[in-house]
Design a protein around this motif. Sequence first.
Motif, PDB file in Angstrom:
ATOM      1  N   GLY A   1      -3.707  -0.977  10.410  1.00 48.92           N
ATOM      2  CA  GLY A   1      -4.875  -0.579  10.055  1.00 48.92           C
ATOM      3  C   GLY A   1      -4.874   0.486   8.908  1.00 48.92           C
ATOM      4  O   GLY A   1      -5.691   1.014   8.469  1.00 48.92           O
ATOM      5  N   ARG A   2      -3.512   0.653   8.447  1.00 46.65           N
ATOM      6  CA  ARG A   2      -3.371   1.713   7.202  1.00 46.65           C
ATOM      7  C   ARG A   2      -3.871   0.777   5.829  1.00 46.65           C
ATOM      8  O   ARG A   2      -3.655  -0.244   5.704  1.00 46.65           O
ATOM      9  CB  ARG A   2      -1.979   2.038   6.871  1.00 46.65           C
ATOM     10  N   ARG A   3      -4.853   1.490   5.109  1.00 48.35           N
ATOM     11  CA  ARG A   3      -5.579   1.126   4.327  1.00 48.35           C
ATOM     12  C   ARG A   3      -5.359   1.427   2.581  1.00 48.35           C
ATOM     13  O   ARG A   3      -5.835   1.106   1.688  1.00 48.35           O
ATOM     14  CB  ARG A   3      -6.979   0.857   4.476  1.00 48.35           C
ATOM     15  N   ARG A   4      -4.600   2.699   2.722  1.00 50.03           N
ATOM     16  CA  ARG A   4      -4.027   3.270   1.579  1.00 50.03           C
ATOM     17  C   ARG A   4      -2.747   3.552   1.257  1.00 50.03           C
ATOM     18  O   ARG A   4      -1.997   4.316   2.159  1.00 50.03           O
ATOM     19  CB  ARG A   4      -4.837   4.703   1.409  1.00 50.03           C
ATOM     20  N   LEU A   5      -2.145   2.478   0.504  1.00 51.83           N
ATOM     21  CA  LEU A   5      -0.784   2.627   0.676  1.00 51.83           C
ATOM     22  C   LEU A   5      -0.171   2.946  -0.737  1.00 51.83           C
ATOM     23  O   LEU A   5      -0.984   2.825  -1.935  1.00 51.83           O
ATOM     24  CB  LEU A   5      -0.337   1.023   1.038  1.00 51.83           C
TER      25      LEU A   5
ATOM     26  N   HIS B   1      -0.173   6.330   3.366  1.00 54.61           N
ATOM     27  CA  HIS B   1       1.057   6.137   3.660  1.00 54.61           C
ATOM     28  C   HIS B   1       1.920   5.559   2.482  1.00 54.61           C
ATOM     29  O   HIS B   1       1.485   4.534   1.766  1.00 54.61           O
ATOM     30  CB  HIS B   1       0.844   4.923   4.911  1.00 54.61           C
ATOM     31  N   VAL B   2       3.258   5.895   2.660  1.00 49.85           N
ATOM     32  CA  VAL B   2       4.058   5.718   1.309  1.00 49.85           C
ATOM     33  C   VAL B   2       5.145   4.751   1.967  1.00 49.85           C
ATOM     34  O   VAL B   2       5.886   5.114   3.128  1.00 49.85           O
ATOM     35  CB  VAL B   2       4.688   7.097   1.046  1.00 49.85           C
ATOM     36  N   VAL B   3       5.593   3.920   1.267  1.00 49.91           N
ATOM     37  CA  VAL B   3       6.638   3.011   1.628  1.00 49.91           C
ATOM     38  C   VAL B   3       7.787   3.314   0.555  1.00 49.91           C
ATOM     39  O   VAL B   3       7.431   2.954  -0.728  1.00 49.91           O
ATOM     40  CB  VAL B   3       6.287   1.535   1.553  1.00 49.91           C
ATOM     41  N   HIS B   4       8.747   3.966   0.844  1.00 48.15           N
ATOM     42  CA  HIS B   4       9.804   4.545  -0.044  1.00 48.15           C
ATOM     43  C   HIS B   4      11.039   3.497   0.017  1.00 48.15           C
ATOM     44  O   HIS B   4      11.622   3.055   0.872  1.00 48.15           O
ATOM     45  CB  HIS B   4      10.465   5.600   0.318  1.00 48.15           C
ATOM     46  N   VAL B   5      11.378   2.949  -1.240  1.00 47.73           N
ATOM     47  CA  VAL B   5      12.214   1.848  -1.365  1.00 47.73           C
ATOM     48  C   VAL B   5      13.517   2.319  -2.472  1.00 47.73           C
ATOM     49  O   VAL B   5      13.049   3.062  -3.368  1.00 47.73           O
ATOM     50  CB  VAL B   5      11.842   0.836  -1.982  1.00 47.73           C
TER      51      VAL B   5
ATOM     52  N   VAL C   1      14.456   1.111   3.225  1.00 46.51           N
ATOM     53  CA  VAL C   1      12.980   1.284   3.068  1.00 46.51           C
ATOM     54  C   VAL C   1      12.629   2.104   4.267  1.00 46.51           C
ATOM     55  O   VAL C   1      13.181   1.842   5.455  1.00 46.51           O
ATOM     56  CB  VAL C   1      12.391  -0.170   3.415  1.00 46.51           C
ATOM     57  N   THR C   2      11.987   3.237   3.981  1.00 45.95           N
ATOM     58  CA  THR C   2      11.374   4.001   4.775  1.00 45.95           C
ATOM     59  C   THR C   2       9.801   4.539   4.640  1.00 45.95           C
ATOM     60  O   THR C   2       9.344   4.087   3.547  1.00 45.95           O
ATOM     61  CB  THR C   2      12.101   5.438   4.877  1.00 45.95           C
TER      62      THR C   2
ATOM     63  N   MET D   1      -3.519  -0.127  -2.892  1.00 43.00           N
ATOM     64  CA  MET D   1      -2.106  -0.110  -3.013  1.00 43.00           C
ATOM     65  C   MET D   1      -2.007   0.532  -4.451  1.00 43.00           C
ATOM     66  O   MET D   1      -2.433  -0.009  -5.543  1.00 43.00           O
ATOM     67  CB  MET D   1      -1.422  -1.166  -2.776  1.00 43.00           C
ATOM     68  N   THR D   2      -1.140   1.638  -4.636  1.00 43.63           N
ATOM     69  CA  THR D   2      -0.768   2.012  -5.882  1.00 43.63           C
ATOM     70  C   THR D   2       0.750   2.023  -5.834  1.00 43.63           C
ATOM     71  O   THR D   2       1.610   1.943  -4.859  1.00 43.63           O
ATOM     72  CB  THR D   2      -1.148   3.477  -6.178  1.00 43.63           C
ATOM     73  N   VAL D   3       1.397   2.253  -7.166  1.00 46.51           N
ATOM     74  CA  VAL D   3       2.986   1.747  -7.255  1.00 46.51           C
ATOM     75  C   VAL D   3       3.561   3.043  -7.994  1.00 46.51           C
ATOM     76  O   VAL D   3       2.825   3.624  -8.876  1.00 46.51           O
ATOM     77  CB  VAL D   3       3.409   0.609  -7.873  1.00 46.51           C
TER      78      VAL D   3
END
Length: 126
Positions: free
Chosen positions: A41-45, A14-18, A5-6, A77-79
């Motif tokens: 405080g990140r609100r767009r993921l 902000h993107v969470v790469h898995v 996870v990065t 959040m989007t996926v």
Amino acid sequence: MPTTVTTSESGPVHVVHVAGEIDVTSAAILRDALEALIADGRRRLTLDLTEVTFMDSTGLGIVVGRLKRLARHGGTMTVAAAHERVVRVFTITGLDQLLEIHPDLESAVAAAAAASPRSSAAGGQP
């Protein structure tokens, strides 16, 4: 293949790469990454699952829990999910009705960027 996870930024998103599999043994890594961003405080993921080949109910629970927490703070959040088995889990559980599921990272990030997170009374930041 171990789960990795990065995180990265793409404009306001902000993107969470898995990569790998999200199951009972690896879900905590995903939870911790999402929690850290929300607490900061990140609100767009955007959750990038394009390199995830398997996700069990533990992983879904992590996503739903963080989505609820993010929504309480006015976030979105989007996926991005490309693997058929992963997309199917979202569809079967009805989570595709709560989350925007995109076939690629670019469209998922664009959708998150276009969303308008709201400030919340609980101190959320846009």
